[in-house]
Write an enzyme that holds these catalytic residues in place. Structure first.
Site: not given
Ligand code: NAP
Length: 462
Positions: A131, A157, A206, A228, A262
């Protein structure tokens, strides 16, 4: 998920990437561990020079990097360029401040001399989301590199070109090869990596499932993590608030990054006495927002980043509507309402306001990652704080009031990693950033952030 650049505005796959082989991954791990042994002995001045050079590259090429961000994840170009500029800011901040933040701290004890010193841990793995594909990485990399750690990046990815560009920027800035490397690998290869003894700690930004999975692997291997995760930040508006400013800020705070932040304000909790006026003003502003090609300067909202994000948002909104909520505007993806429009090809979702949200619908405990405002009415501040805190998340909170006793209650009683009064929640290199509850743990940015990945060593000398 395939590692690929897919333009979310058109649904077109532009470039695919082959994940690293096991041998390639091993070579990068070895390079990281070997580089750490010399990099840890470089001076703060040297690291700061490299980081300032990275800031200069980011500023010089902000347009090109902004276009790459927009191409891969769809945020409006002006926001993407602003993101690149903010990365330069965080590089300069830590270049200027790290030596002071990590200086030895003398402490008087029964020793003839005792103090605390801060030493790097080694290779840190960063798992990052799409994001804010530059900002999330630089806010990890700048403090980690200044502290003398080396970094490995497993980026989302769908942003592989951003991931590769970031490693190139740091290399071009002068950091030794091996100090910061991008790993093009799928999420399934993260847990085995955590088990590798060369990796000393990990950070993930994430979703909750990704965070839990990384924390589980790290727990098994007794490694430090910072998480986070998601948020469903409340935005409380009390009768004394400056309503014009509150509404204008509410739009920005909800729509930033097409709602995919987020710390976006997600739940608007408004005192009954001003709720009608707030609702009318918010609706009027929503109706002026321009949705379209994110490369155009006049666009306010681009597409959502992926088909999954769009489908998840659609599912949550439909569940609320089925349970009795009202959509004041929006409520369905463009592909469903305008199948012949060019927007139907991409992952576009209209600005949406949901109200009359029945208790038990997803608005109370799920994160809506897109341009959907959830509007709640409350009789008083007690109810506002109660509703704000009933969320499983605890990332940020914003409260609008001119009454000092209400300010005091909000900042003390809201369950969140940060509270902003009469302003929107935002990240700032000078302030700690992070959450409580299901929003994760640990802090990024500020001195608290740089201290997450150092050995806080106690020294006692007689
Ligand atoms: P996501 O699916 O969790 O992906 C984030 C990262 O984690 C990607 O690099 C992803 O790789 C990897 N990942 C996914 N499943 C994993 C696993 N089982 N083990 C290890 N790594 C894994 O999240 P998203 O949908 O892309 O992002 C949205 C989320 O992030 C929202 O909930 C948002 O609020 C949160 N976020 C939080 C913050 C904060 O600072 N608190 C900031 C930004 C976003 P792949 O792409 O290869 O699946």
């Amino acid at each position: 998920m395939a590692i690929a650049t897919l333009n979310p505005a058109t649904g077109e796959v532009l470039k695919t990437f082959t994940p690293l082989s096991d041998a390639e991954l091993e070579a990068k791990l070895t390079a990281a561990a070997t580089t750490f042994e010399t990099y840890r002995h470089t001076s703060f001045e040297q690291r700061a020079t490299w980081l300032r050079a990275a800031a200069a590259i980011l500023e010089r090429d902000r347009e090109a990097y902004g276009q790459l961000i927009t191409l891969e994840m769809g945020k409006p170009l002006k926001a993407a360029i602003a993101e690149v500029e903010k990365c330069a800011l965080v590089c300069r901040f830590y270049a200027d401040e790290a030596a002071r933040m990590l200086a030895d701290v003398p402490i008087a004890t029964d020793a003839s001399q005792s103090f605390v010193c801060y030493q790097p841990l080694g290779v840190i793995l960063a798992v990052m989301p799409w994001n804010f594909p530059f900002w999330q990485v630089f806010r990890f990399a700048a403090p980690a590199l200044m502290a003398g750690n080396v970094g490995l990046l497993k980026h989302a990815s769908n942003v592989p070109q951003c991931a590769l560009a970031i490693a190139d920027i740091l290399a071009a800035a002068g950091f030794p090869a091996g100090a910061f490397q991008t790993l093009l690998i799928g999420a399934d290869r993260v847990a085995p990596l955590i088990a590798d003894e060369r990796i000393k700690a990990a950070t993930l930004t994430g979703s909750e499932p990704a965070g839990a999975s990384l924390a589980q692997a790290a727990g098994k291997n007794l490694k430090k993590t910072v998480l986070e995760l998601g948020g469903s930040d409340p935005f409380i508006v009390m009768p004394s608030a400056d309503l014009e400013t509150a509404v204008a800020t509410a739009v920005t705070a909800r729509m930033i990054n097409t709602g995919q932040s987020c710390i976006a304000a997600k739940r608007f909790i408004v005192a009954e006495a001003i709720a009608d006026e707030f609702e009318q003003k918010l609706l009027a502003k929503y109706q002026t927002l321009k949705v379209g090609d994110p490369m155009l300067p006049e666009t306010d909202l681009g597409p959502l980043a992926t088909a999954t994000i769009l489908a998840d948002l659609d599912r949550l909104v439909k569940a609320c509507l089925q349970q009795g909520a009202t959509a004041l505007c929006g409520g369905q993806p463009y592909a469903q309402t305008h199948p012949d429009s060019p927007l139907a090809k991409g992952y576009f979702y209209p600005p949406t306001i949901l109200t009359n949200l029945p208790v038990g619908c997803p608005a109370y405990d799920e994160e809506f990652f897109g341009p959907v405002a959830l509007l709640f009415r409350v009789p008083d501040l007690d109810s506002a704080i109660g509703l704000a805190n009933c969320s499983p998340y605890g990332l940020g909170a914003s409260a609008w009031t001119q009454v000092p006793s209400e300010v005091e209650r909000c900042l003390r009683e809201l369950e969140a990693g940060s509270v902003f009064i009469n302003g929107m929640v935002k990240s700032d290199p000078r302030l700690p950033f992070g959450g409580i509850k299901r929003s994760g743990y640990g802090r990024e940015l500020s001195r608290e952030g740089i201290l997450e990945f150092v050995n806080i060593k106690t020294v006692w000398i007689r």
